[in-house]
Design a protein around this motif. Sequence first.
Motif, mmCIF file in Angstrom:
data_model
loop_
_atom_site.group_PDB
_atom_site.id
_atom_site.type_symbol
_atom_site.label_atom_id
_atom_site.label_comp_id
_atom_site.label_asym_id
_atom_site.label_seq_id
_atom_site.Cartn_x
_atom_site.Cartn_y
_atom_site.Cartn_z
ATOM 1 N N VAL A 55 40.490 44.861 50.166
ATOM 2 C CA VAL A 55 39.832 44.260 49.015
ATOM 3 C C VAL A 55 40.897 43.586 48.168
ATOM 4 C CG1 VAL A 55 38.469 44.720 46.952
ATOM 5 C CG2 VAL A 55 38.038 46.008 49.033
ATOM 6 N N TYR A 56 40.693 42.321 47.870
ATOM 7 C CA TYR A 56 41.627 41.565 47.050
ATOM 8 C C TYR A 56 40.981 41.295 45.697
ATOM 9 C CZ TYR A 56 44.138 40.764 51.363
ATOM 10 O OH TYR A 56 44.824 40.944 52.520
ATOM 11 N N VAL A 57 41.760 41.391 44.674
ATOM 12 C CA VAL A 57 41.273 41.091 43.332
ATOM 13 C C VAL A 57 41.710 39.667 43.026
ATOM 14 C CG1 VAL A 57 41.381 41.735 40.913
ATOM 15 C CG2 VAL A 57 41.484 43.496 42.656
ATOM 16 N N ALA A 58 40.732 38.799 42.826
ATOM 17 C CA ALA A 58 41.027 37.388 42.583
ATOM 18 C C ALA A 58 41.409 37.180 41.119
ATOM 19 C CB ALA A 58 39.802 36.543 42.921
ATOM 20 N N PRO A 59 42.279 36.207 40.869
ATOM 21 C CA PRO A 59 42.591 35.878 39.485
ATOM 22 C C PRO A 59 41.346 35.364 38.777
ATOM 23 C CG PRO A 59 43.766 34.435 41.010
ATOM 24 C CD PRO A 59 42.977 35.401 41.819
ATOM 25 N N THR A 115 51.552 47.312 43.404
ATOM 26 C CA THR A 115 50.214 47.423 42.809
ATOM 27 C C THR A 115 49.883 46.248 41.889
ATOM 28 O OG1 THR A 115 51.049 48.747 40.971
ATOM 29 C CG2 THR A 115 50.285 49.951 42.921
ATOM 30 N N THR A 116 50.706 45.205 41.923
ATOM 31 C CA THR A 116 50.452 44.013 41.103
ATOM 32 C C THR A 116 49.759 42.960 41.959
ATOM 33 O OG1 THR A 116 52.431 44.451 39.792
ATOM 34 C CG2 THR A 116 51.509 42.226 39.660
ATOM 35 N N SER A 117 48.537 42.572 41.566
ATOM 36 C CA SER A 117 47.819 41.522 42.292
ATOM 37 C C SER A 117 48.361 40.149 41.920
ATOM 38 C CB SER A 117 46.326 41.558 41.971
ATOM 39 O OG SER A 117 45.730 42.692 42.508
ATOM 40 N N THR A 140 46.139 46.062 41.354
ATOM 41 C CA THR A 140 45.238 46.114 42.514
ATOM 42 C C THR A 140 44.013 46.978 42.265
ATOM 43 O OG1 THR A 140 46.567 47.906 43.453
ATOM 44 C CG2 THR A 140 47.043 45.654 44.215
ATOM 45 N N ASP A 141 44.061 47.874 41.275
ATOM 46 C CA ASP A 141 42.887 48.686 40.946
ATOM 47 C C ASP A 141 41.961 47.990 39.951
ATOM 48 O OD1 ASP A 141 44.202 48.889 38.498
ATOM 49 O OD2 ASP A 141 44.393 51.080 38.560
ATOM 50 N N GLY A 142 42.309 46.750 39.568
ATOM 51 C CA GLY A 142 41.482 45.963 38.658
ATOM 52 C C GLY A 142 41.915 46.048 37.201
ATOM 53 N N SER A 143 42.785 46.970 36.870
ATOM 54 C CA SER A 143 43.236 47.087 35.476
ATOM 55 C C SER A 143 44.219 45.967 35.134
ATOM 56 C CB SER A 143 43.889 48.455 35.241
ATOM 57 O OG SER A 143 45.074 48.573 36.004
ATOM 58 N N MET A 144 44.418 45.776 33.841
ATOM 59 C CA MET A 144 45.319 44.727 33.353
ATOM 60 C C MET A 144 46.411 45.377 32.513
ATOM 61 S SD MET A 144 45.807 41.354 33.200
ATOM 62 C CE MET A 144 44.265 40.497 33.351
ATOM 63 N N ARG A 145 47.636 44.970 32.742
ATOM 64 C CA ARG A 145 48.763 45.401 31.917
ATOM 65 C C ARG A 145 49.277 44.171 31.187
ATOM 66 N NH1 ARG A 145 52.070 49.253 36.183
ATOM 67 N NH2 ARG A 145 50.390 50.776 36.467
#
Length: 167
Positions: A55-59, A115-117, A140-145
Amino acid sequence: MEAKKWAAVTLMVAGAVAACAVPNQGTAAPAVAVAAPPTTIVIQPPVAAPPPQTVYVAPPATRTVYPAPAVPVAQTVIAFYDAINRRDFLTAWNLGGQRLAKGGTYASWSNGYATTSWAALTVRSTSGNTVYVDLSARQTDGSMRVFTGSYTVSGGAITAATMKRVS
């Protein structure tokens, strides 16, 4: 007379056999219809491939794009994060990752981005060799830093960073 009779019968039989072997010209040969066996077509449904497991998290679909600063020090920081987004960690390492790792190994430093998309960098300003930035890093878990801070650039590479996580 008996011998003539047998001779006549023999000739008749031989003539009849010969007549059966060669049809008379002008007479039609009997037509025999041979039917071809029926053709059966079996249509198989297509084999569906299993869905991908990765599963890829798109920008985000929309982003504000600012023109890149014409300042070379800012271009170095932008190139650093562009390399990270492309997963070209060797280029990022050469643009300053080696100094930011503070004596750590390339493998350890590059694994830190596992873990950085993607990362979005905003250059707020520059002053001499210092580039002030805001950084958003989707995990990669969808969270934002979100980080804010500065990078110091010298000789085309990042030499120091002062970054603070704000969320």
